[in-house]
Write an enzyme that holds these catalytic residues in place. Structure first.
Site, PDB file in Angstrom:
ATOM      1  N   TYR A  35      -9.632  -5.813  12.172  1.00  0.00           N
ATOM      2  CA  TYR A  35      -9.382  -5.407  12.986  1.00  0.00           C
ATOM      3  C   TYR A  35      -9.448  -5.811  14.243  1.00  0.00           C
ATOM      4  O   TYR A  35     -10.350  -6.192  14.865  1.00  0.00           O
ATOM      5  CB  TYR A  35     -10.132  -3.710  13.809  1.00  0.00           C
TER       6      TYR A  35
ATOM      7  N   HIS B 156      -8.447   3.669  -2.706  1.00  0.00           N
ATOM      8  CA  HIS B 156      -9.485   3.787  -1.216  1.00  0.00           C
ATOM      9  C   HIS B 156     -10.110   4.874  -0.868  1.00  0.00           C
ATOM     10  O   HIS B 156     -10.642   6.077  -2.183  1.00  0.00           O
ATOM     11  CB  HIS B 156      -8.384   4.178  -0.253  1.00  0.00           C
TER      12      HIS B 156
ATOM     13  N   GLY C 234     -12.735   6.415   6.536  1.00  0.00           N
ATOM     14  CA  GLY C 234     -11.936   7.496   6.997  1.00  0.00           C
ATOM     15  C   GLY C 234     -12.260   7.478   9.252  1.00  0.00           C
ATOM     16  O   GLY C 234     -13.139   6.978   9.479  1.00  0.00           O
TER      17      GLY C 234
ATOM     18  N   THR D   7      -3.822   4.935  -0.832  1.00  0.00           N
ATOM     19  CA  THR D   7      -4.675   5.014   0.572  1.00  0.00           C
ATOM     20  C   THR D   7      -5.609   6.738  -0.473  1.00  0.00           C
ATOM     21  O   THR D   7      -4.891   7.721  -0.885  1.00  0.00           O
ATOM     22  CB  THR D   7      -4.025   5.721   1.695  1.00  0.00           C
TER      23      THR D   7
ATOM     24  N   GLU E 243       0.689  -1.341  -0.161  1.00  0.00           N
ATOM     25  CA  GLU E 243       0.224  -0.354   0.462  1.00  0.00           C
ATOM     26  C   GLU E 243       0.721   1.460   0.148  1.00  0.00           C
ATOM     27  O   GLU E 243       1.689   0.987   0.578  1.00  0.00           O
ATOM     28  CB  GLU E 243      -1.380   0.032   0.784  1.00  0.00           C
TER      29      GLU E 243
ATOM     30  N   TYR F  56      -3.538  27.156   7.863  1.00  0.00           N
ATOM     31  CA  TYR F  56      -3.953  28.493   8.703  1.00  0.00           C
ATOM     32  C   TYR F  56      -2.584  29.645   7.535  1.00  0.00           C
ATOM     33  O   TYR F  56      -1.412  29.167   6.834  1.00  0.00           O
ATOM     34  CB  TYR F  56      -3.202  28.829   9.926  1.00  0.00           C
TER      35      TYR F  56
ATOM     36  N   LYS G 135       7.427   3.648   1.481  1.00  0.00           N
ATOM     37  CA  LYS G 135       9.335   3.909   1.584  1.00  0.00           C
ATOM     38  C   LYS G 135       9.089   2.324   1.543  1.00  0.00           C
ATOM     39  O   LYS G 135       8.518   1.674   2.114  1.00  0.00           O
ATOM     40  CB  LYS G 135      10.035   4.358   3.213  1.00  0.00           C
TER      41      LYS G 135
ATOM     42  N   HIS H  46     -11.921  -1.880  17.014  1.00  0.00           N
ATOM     43  CA  HIS H  46     -11.443  -0.911  16.570  1.00  0.00           C
ATOM     44  C   HIS H  46     -12.050   0.476  17.129  1.00  0.00           C
ATOM     45  O   HIS H  46     -12.817  -0.391  18.067  1.00  0.00           O
ATOM     46  CB  HIS H  46     -13.160  -0.338  15.015  1.00  0.00           C
TER      47      HIS H  46
ATOM     48  N   GLN I  90      -6.054  -4.350   9.919  1.00  0.00           N
ATOM     49  CA  GLN I  90      -5.373  -3.100  10.109  1.00  0.00           C
ATOM     50  C   GLN I  90      -3.874  -3.500  11.094  1.00  0.00           C
ATOM     51  O   GLN I  90      -3.957  -5.041  10.438  1.00  0.00           O
ATOM     52  CB  GLN I  90      -6.038  -2.666  11.988  1.00  0.00           C
TER      53      GLN I  90
HETATM   54  P1  FAD Z   1     -16.704   1.394   9.494  1.00  0.00           P
HETATM   55  O1  FAD Z   1     -16.719  -0.106   9.247  1.00  0.00           O
HETATM   56  O2  FAD Z   1     -17.460   2.406   9.222  1.00  0.00           O
HETATM   57  O3  FAD Z   1     -16.394   0.750  11.558  1.00  0.00           O
HETATM   58  C1  FAD Z   1     -16.617   2.075  11.862  1.00  0.00           C
HETATM   59  C2  FAD Z   1     -17.075   2.232  13.406  1.00  0.00           C
HETATM   60  O4  FAD Z   1     -18.181   2.337  13.324  1.00  0.00           O
HETATM   61  C3  FAD Z   1     -16.579   0.798  14.281  1.00  0.00           C
HETATM   62  O5  FAD Z   1     -15.857   1.094  15.695  1.00  0.00           O
HETATM   63  C4  FAD Z   1     -18.068   0.262  13.862  1.00  0.00           C
HETATM   64  O6  FAD Z   1     -17.599  -0.759  14.831  1.00  0.00           O
HETATM   65  C5  FAD Z   1     -18.659   1.055  14.587  1.00  0.00           C
HETATM   66  N1  FAD Z   1     -19.948   1.086  13.805  1.00  0.00           N
HETATM   67  C6  FAD Z   1     -20.108  -0.124  11.932  1.00  0.00           C
HETATM   68  N2  FAD Z   1     -21.194  -0.189  11.588  1.00  0.00           N
HETATM   69  C7  FAD Z   1     -22.010   0.489  12.634  1.00  0.00           C
HETATM   70  C8  FAD Z   1     -23.451   1.172  12.963  1.00  0.00           C
HETATM   71  N3  FAD Z   1     -24.372   0.934  11.719  1.00  0.00           N
HETATM   72  N4  FAD Z   1     -23.817   1.297  14.318  1.00  0.00           N
HETATM   73  C9  FAD Z   1     -22.451   1.771  15.201  1.00  0.00           C
HETATM   74  N5  FAD Z   1     -21.617   1.625  15.270  1.00  0.00           N
HETATM   75  C10 FAD Z   1     -21.273   0.918  13.811  1.00  0.00           C
HETATM   76  N6  FAD Z   1      -8.415   5.514   6.710  1.00  0.00           N
HETATM   77  C11 FAD Z   1      -8.233   6.813   5.124  1.00  0.00           C
HETATM   78  O7  FAD Z   1      -8.586   7.795   6.051  1.00  0.00           O
HETATM   79  N7  FAD Z   1      -7.545   6.628   4.481  1.00  0.00           N
HETATM   80  C12 FAD Z   1      -7.520   5.534   3.887  1.00  0.00           C
HETATM   81  O8  FAD Z   1      -6.397   4.809   2.616  1.00  0.00           O
HETATM   82  C13 FAD Z   1      -7.590   4.325   4.798  1.00  0.00           C
HETATM   83  N8  FAD Z   1      -6.856   3.286   4.633  1.00  0.00           N
HETATM   84  C14 FAD Z   1      -7.671   2.159   5.461  1.00  0.00           C
HETATM   85  C15 FAD Z   1      -6.886   0.823   5.211  1.00  0.00           C
HETATM   86  C16 FAD Z   1      -7.298  -0.420   6.106  1.00  0.00           C
HETATM   87  C17 FAD Z   1      -6.531  -1.529   5.405  1.00  0.00           C
HETATM   88  C18 FAD Z   1      -7.239  -0.569   7.164  1.00  0.00           C
HETATM   89  C19 FAD Z   1      -7.859  -0.970   8.636  1.00  0.00           C
HETATM   90  C20 FAD Z   1      -8.151   1.138   7.270  1.00  0.00           C
HETATM   91  C21 FAD Z   1      -7.708   2.723   7.135  1.00  0.00           C
HETATM   92  N9  FAD Z   1      -8.223   3.818   7.457  1.00  0.00           N
HETATM   93  C22 FAD Z   1      -8.142   5.167   6.305  1.00  0.00           C
HETATM   94  C23 FAD Z   1      -8.604   3.938   7.978  1.00  0.00           C
HETATM   95  C24 FAD Z   1      -9.915   4.025   8.708  1.00  0.00           C
HETATM   96  O9  FAD Z   1     -10.675   4.591   8.197  1.00  0.00           O
HETATM   97  C25 FAD Z   1     -10.246   4.336  10.219  1.00  0.00           C
HETATM   98  O10 FAD Z   1     -10.071   2.849  10.930  1.00  0.00           O
HETATM   99  C26 FAD Z   1     -12.150   4.303  10.905  1.00  0.00           C
HETATM  100  O11 FAD Z   1     -11.939   4.550  12.255  1.00  0.00           O
HETATM  101  C27 FAD Z   1     -12.861   3.062  10.474  1.00  0.00           C
HETATM  102  O12 FAD Z   1     -12.719   2.867   8.992  1.00  0.00           O
HETATM  103  P2  FAD Z   1     -14.129   1.665   8.333  1.00  0.00           P
HETATM  104  O13 FAD Z   1     -14.261   1.308   7.683  1.00  0.00           O
HETATM  105  O14 FAD Z   1     -13.949   0.413   9.265  1.00  0.00           O
HETATM  106  O15 FAD Z   1     -15.174   1.837   9.007  1.00  0.00           O
END
Ligand code: FAD
Length: 317
Positions: free
Chosen positions: A179, A94, A125, A50, A19, A58, A305, A183, A210
Site C-alpha cells: 500500500y 487471489h 480480505g 480476484t 486483473e 435477504y 471492462k 493500509h 493498491q
Molecule cells: P494484511 O497484510 O494481513 O494486512 C492487513 C492489516 O493488518 C494492515 O493494516 C497491516 O499493517 C496489519 N497487520 C498485518 N500483520 C499484522 C499483525 N501481526 N499485527 C497487527 N497488525 C497487522 N480483497 C478481496 O476481497 N479480494 C481480492 O481479490 C483482493 N485483491 C487485492 C489485490 C491487491 C493487489 C490489493 C492491494 C488488495 C486486494 N484486496 C482484495 C483487498 C485486501 O484484501 C484488503 O486491502 C485487506 O484489507 C488487506 O489485505 P492484506 O492482504 O493487505 O492484509
C-alpha cells in the site's frame, strides 16, 4: 511459469498484466472472454482473478425476510483454469483469509496445484459489510502473513495436521499486497512496511500495490521498501478513472488520495464519456512514467471492462 520468472526473463523490459473479477453468479463466462480477447495482443504473461468475500442476502419467504450468506462472484479457481486452458497464459487466483478455514484453503491450493496453477496472491480480505473490523472465519487466518506461511508449508510438502508424508510438493510463487498510501488499518506507513516485510520474510515472492494516481507515491514506497530490506519485485497496480462518481468512490473504497489536477480535469467534464477520456490520458501518462522509472510490470485493474485498458496499452506497449 512463475510471475518472478516472467519478470527475470523480461530482462528489464516492463510487462503488461491485468486483473479481472469473476462474473456474478448466474452470468455467462463469455462476457469475461469478450473483455480478455482484445487485451491478449499485448502478451500478458499472467492474468489475476480476484476472489470476492461472502455476503449476506435477504430472501423473501412469505413476507418474512430470511438472511442467507452467499458468495456472489464464485468460481475464481475454475476461471483461472479456463483462462489458462483457452489462452495458454499463466493465471493468478487471489486466495483470501476471510471466509475460509485453513482446511478449505488447503483444498483450494491442492486444486490449484493439480490444475498447474503456479502463482497465487495471498490476501487477508476486508471485513464483511456488517463488521467494523476484519474477523477471521472459524479456523481461518487472521493476517495474510499467516496465509503465506501456510502456502510455503505446502511448498515444503507440509500439509495441515501433519497427516501425510508428501512426495509431490507444490511450488507456488506467492504475491502479496502493498500500500503506497498505507493500509487503512495501519497506524503508520512505517508500521505497514514492517508488516509487508514480515510477509516477504514468510515467503512472499513479489508485491502488487493498491491502485494510486500519483506516481511519486509509488516511487517513494519502493524506495522506503528497499530501505526496509524488502527486495522482491514491487508491481504497480493502476486503474483509469472511468466515471465522475469515481472521485468519491475510489477514495472511499480503496482509501487513497486523488491528485488535485486529476480532480479538476474530471470536474471540468460535461459527461462520463469525457471523464473516461481524461482517465485514459492520465493513465497513459502514469504508465509511461512508471515504465521509465523501471516498473517490472504494469498491472491494470480492469474491473471486468477492457476497452479503456486496450486504448491505454495501445499507446504504452
Ligand atoms: P494484511 O497484510 O494481513 O494486512 C492487513 C492489516 O493488518 C494492515 O493494516 C497491516 O499493517 C496489519 N497487520 C498485518 N500483520 C499484522 C499483525 N501481526 N499485527 C497487527 N497488525 C497487522 N480483497 C478481496 O476481497 N479480494 C481480492 O481479490 C483482493 N485483491 C487485492 C489485490 C491487491 C493487489 C490489493 C492491494 C488488495 C486486494 N484486496 C482484495 C483487498 C485486501 O484484501 C484488503 O486491502 C485487506 O484489507 C488487506 O489485505 P492484506 O492482504 O493487505 O492484509
Amino acid at each position: 511459469m512463475k510471475v518472478t520468472e516472467h519478470i527475470e526473463k523480461a530482462n528489464g523490459r516492463t510487462l503488461f498484466s491485468f486483473e479481472i473479477i469473476p462474473p456474478k453468479k448466474g452470468k455467462n463466462i463469455q462476457e469475461l472472454y469478450d473483455n480478455i480477447d482484445p487485451l491478449m495482443e499485448f502478451n500478458p504473461p499472467f492474468i489475476d482473478v480476484t476472489t470476492s468475500r461472502e455476503e449476506y442476502v435477504y430472501v423473501d419467504r412469505d413476507g418474512l425476510l430470511d438472511r442467507k450468506i452467499t458468495r456472489m462472484r464464485p468460481g475464481t479457481v475454475g476461471i483461472c483454469a479456463a483462462i489458462k486452458h483457452k489462452y495458454n497464459v499463466d493465471t493468478v487466483p487471489h486466495v483470501l483469509c476471510g471466509g475460509f478455514s485453513k482446511e478449505e484453503t488447503e483444498y483450494l491450493l491442492v486444486d490449484c496445484h493439480y490444475l498447474g496453477i503456479e502463482n497465487v496472491m495471498a490476501l487477508r480480505g476486508d471485513a464483511m459489510s456488517h463488521q467494523k473490523y476484519f474477523e477471521p472465519s472459524n479456523g481461518g487466518h487472521h493476517y495474510a502473513c499467516d496465509l503465506v506461511k501456510q502456502i510455503q508449508d505446502l511448498n515444503k510438502g507440509k500439509y495441515l495436521h501433519d497427516v501425510i508424508e508428501a512426495d509431490d510438493k507444490a511450488d507456488f510463487c506467492v504475491g502479496v499486497a502493498g500500500y503506497p498510501e498505507k493500509h487503512i488499518e495501519a497506524p503508520s506507513l512505517k508500521s505497514d512496511l514492517k508488516r509487508l516485510k514480515e510477509k516477504v520474510e514468510a515467503g512472499a515472492n513479489y508485491v502488487v500495490t493498491q491502485m494510486f494516481f500519483d506516481n511519486s507515491k509509488y516511487f517513494a514506497f519502493v524506495e522506503a521498501a528497499r530501505q526496509a530490506g524488502i527486495n522482491v519485485p514491487i508491481i504497480p497496480g493502476i486503474k483509469p478513472i472511468a466515471i465522475s462518481r469515481h472521485l468519491q468512490m475510489l477514495p472511499q473504497v480503496f482509501k487513497i488520495d486523488l491528485p488535485e489536477s486529476l480532480i479538476s480535469e474530471v470536474e471540468k467534464c460535461k459527461n462520463n464519456k469525457e471523464v473516461r477520456q481524461v482517465g485514459i490520458e492520465w493513465c497513459i501518462q502514469q504508465s509511461k512514467e512508471l515504465m521509465e522509472g523501471g516498473a517490472p510490470v504494469l498491472h491494470y485493474y480492469s474491473m471486468g471492462k477492457s476497452s479503456n485498458i486496450e486504448k491505454i496499452a495501445r499507446k504504452v506497449f
